[in-house]
Enzyme design. Structure first.
Site, PDB file in Angstrom:
ATOM      1  N   GLY A   1       0.817  -1.220   0.000  1.00 42.59           N
ATOM      2  CA  GLY A   1       0.000   0.000   0.000  1.00 42.59           C
ATOM      3  C   GLY A   1       0.845   1.262   0.000  1.00 42.59           C
ATOM      4  N   ALA A   2       0.199   2.388   0.408  1.00 47.77           N
ATOM      5  CA  ALA A   2       0.813   3.718   0.293  1.00 47.77           C
ATOM      6  C   ALA A   2       1.334   3.869  -1.135  1.00 47.77           C
ATOM      7  CB  ALA A   2       1.924   3.928   1.319  1.00 47.77           C
ATOM      8  N   LEU A   3       0.438   3.653  -2.061  1.00 52.58           N
ATOM      9  CA  LEU A   3       0.824   3.532  -3.467  1.00 52.58           C
ATOM     10  C   LEU A   3       1.329   4.859  -4.045  1.00 52.58           C
ATOM     11  CD1 LEU A   3      -2.100   1.286  -4.797  1.00 52.58           C
ATOM     12  CD2 LEU A   3       0.092   0.598  -3.801  1.00 52.58           C
ATOM     13  N   HIS A   4       2.227   4.723  -5.008  1.00 52.97           N
ATOM     14  CA  HIS A   4       2.752   5.879  -5.731  1.00 52.97           C
ATOM     15  C   HIS A   4       2.841   5.497  -7.205  1.00 52.97           C
ATOM     16  CE1 HIS A   4       6.451   3.609  -5.704  1.00 52.97           C
ATOM     17  NE2 HIS A   4       6.397   3.537  -4.390  1.00 52.97           N
TER      18      HIS A   4
ATOM     19  N   HIS B   1       4.211   2.067  -8.245  1.00 56.04           N
ATOM     20  CA  HIS B   1       3.280   0.928  -8.179  1.00 56.04           C
ATOM     21  C   HIS B   1       2.333   0.943  -9.384  1.00 56.04           C
ATOM     22  CE1 HIS B   1       3.981   1.387  -3.666  1.00 56.04           C
ATOM     23  NE2 HIS B   1       4.327   0.138  -3.894  1.00 56.04           N
TER      24      HIS B   1
ATOM     25  N   LYS C   1      13.691  -1.309  -7.725  1.00 55.33           N
ATOM     26  CA  LYS C   1      14.282  -0.685  -6.536  1.00 55.33           C
ATOM     27  C   LYS C   1      14.622  -1.734  -5.480  1.00 55.33           C
ATOM     28  CE  LYS C   1      11.813   1.706  -3.595  1.00 55.33           C
ATOM     29  NZ  LYS C   1      12.066   0.975  -2.330  1.00 55.33           N
TER      30      LYS C   1
ATOM     31  N   ARG D   1       8.026   5.069   1.450  1.00 52.51           N
ATOM     32  CA  ARG D   1       8.682   5.700   2.598  1.00 52.51           C
ATOM     33  C   ARG D   1       8.965   7.186   2.362  1.00 52.51           C
ATOM     34  NH1 ARG D   1      11.182   1.605   6.059  1.00 52.51           N
ATOM     35  NH2 ARG D   1      10.565  -0.396   5.221  1.00 52.51           N
TER      36      ARG D   1
END
Ligand code: PAF
Length: 280
Positions: A31-34, A37, A149, A187
């Site tokens: 999650g915390a998609l960017h 993703h 990454k 992050r």
């Protein structure tokens, strides 16, 4: 986009899709998609008739409880982004659904998990391998997409797939970067805007190191200069900076020891730990 929290209904959905002759592309995330993703989702949509994404902050891969607690969680926003990108289904289980008992399974990948991330985050890759095995068993994807990454993670999942005979093709997708070169990562959301700007120096130094090594500089000297620059000038803490063989992750003293070397780095910017890499 269909959203599943339980395994049964998701499997039923996938059986139906396969009956219709669909191929299944899979993007596993925490999650915390960017945009990085979403690039994986877009690639999957290009290659497959059905794309499924998972969002699960996997406790077994965090060796530091504070890191697990602070991991960004933005489910509502993630759902909007996936819907807009055309993802067909999301699997977002609760911890109890994925871990119904104290799991005793442990993975050992030899050299692959003893260096770099494996050295500084003991148990991390065992947890990654455990959850990815569970997800592959549930989803049975034709193709699974991972970001470059996390190259060491990719090397480990490749080994997992080969040893456990998962019938899946793995694709490593190029890292997307912000304008200053900072590798996109969930992050990054924890960085102040000043630190986010400064953190561009990490990839700039990787690129500088690639150029130096190509020009014949010694690994030892390049490592020293990169570490000094990031620590002394930028005030970051470099946890490791290594040049490794990208297949077996053996650490190199000389670039001629490998057909395809990769430069890998982990840096603390304040209390935010960032990783990045670049092929030579
Ligand atoms: O790369 C990640 O986000 C995670 O390690 C993964 C592959 C989703 C497993 O939890």
């Amino acid at each position: 986009m269909q959203i599943f929290k339980e395994i049964g209904p998701l499997k039923a959905f996938l059986v139906e899709k396969r009956k219709q002759g669909n191929t299944i592309g899979f993007v596993a995330t925490m999650g915390a998609l960017h945009e990085g993703h979403l690039k994986l989702v877009r690639d999957s949509r290009n290659d497959n008739s059905t794309t499924i994404c998972s969002i699960f902050v996997n406790p077994s891969q965090f060796n530091n409880p504070a890191d697990l607690q602070k991991y960004p969680r933005t489910l509502e926003k993630d759902i909007l982004m996936l819907t807009e990108t055309g993802c067909d289904a999301l699997f977002c289980p609760e911890v109890d659904t994925m871990y119904n008992q104290e799991s005793r399974l442990r993975f050992d990948f030899g050299q692959l998990d003893k260096v770099m991330e494996g050295q500084f985050r003991p148990g991390h890759f065992s947890g990654v391998a455990l959850v990815v095995s569970k997800l592959f068993h549930i989803v049975e994807p034709d193709i699974a997409y991972f970001g470059q990454k996390d190259w060491q993670q990719f090397a480990i999942i490749r080994q997992l797939v080969s040893e456990l005979k998962f019938n899946v093709t793995l694709k490593s997708v190029q890292t997307l970067r912000e304008a200053n070169g900072l590798a996109m990562s969930s992050r990054n959301a924890r960085l102040s805007s000043a630190d986010r700007e400064k953190a561009g120096l990490i990839s700039q130094m990787l690129q500088w190191a690639v150029d130096k090594l190509k020009g014949g500089a010694a690994i030892h000297d390049v490592k020293k200069m990169v570490t000094e620059k990031l620590q002394t000038e930028a005030g970051f803490t470099v946890e490791y900076f290594e040049v490794a063989d990208s297949e077996n992750l053996t650490l190199l003293n000389n670039v001629t020891e490998s057909a395809r070397p990769i430069l890998c780095i982990a840096v603390f910017v304040g209390d935010v730990r960032l990783i990045d890499n670049m092929f030579l």
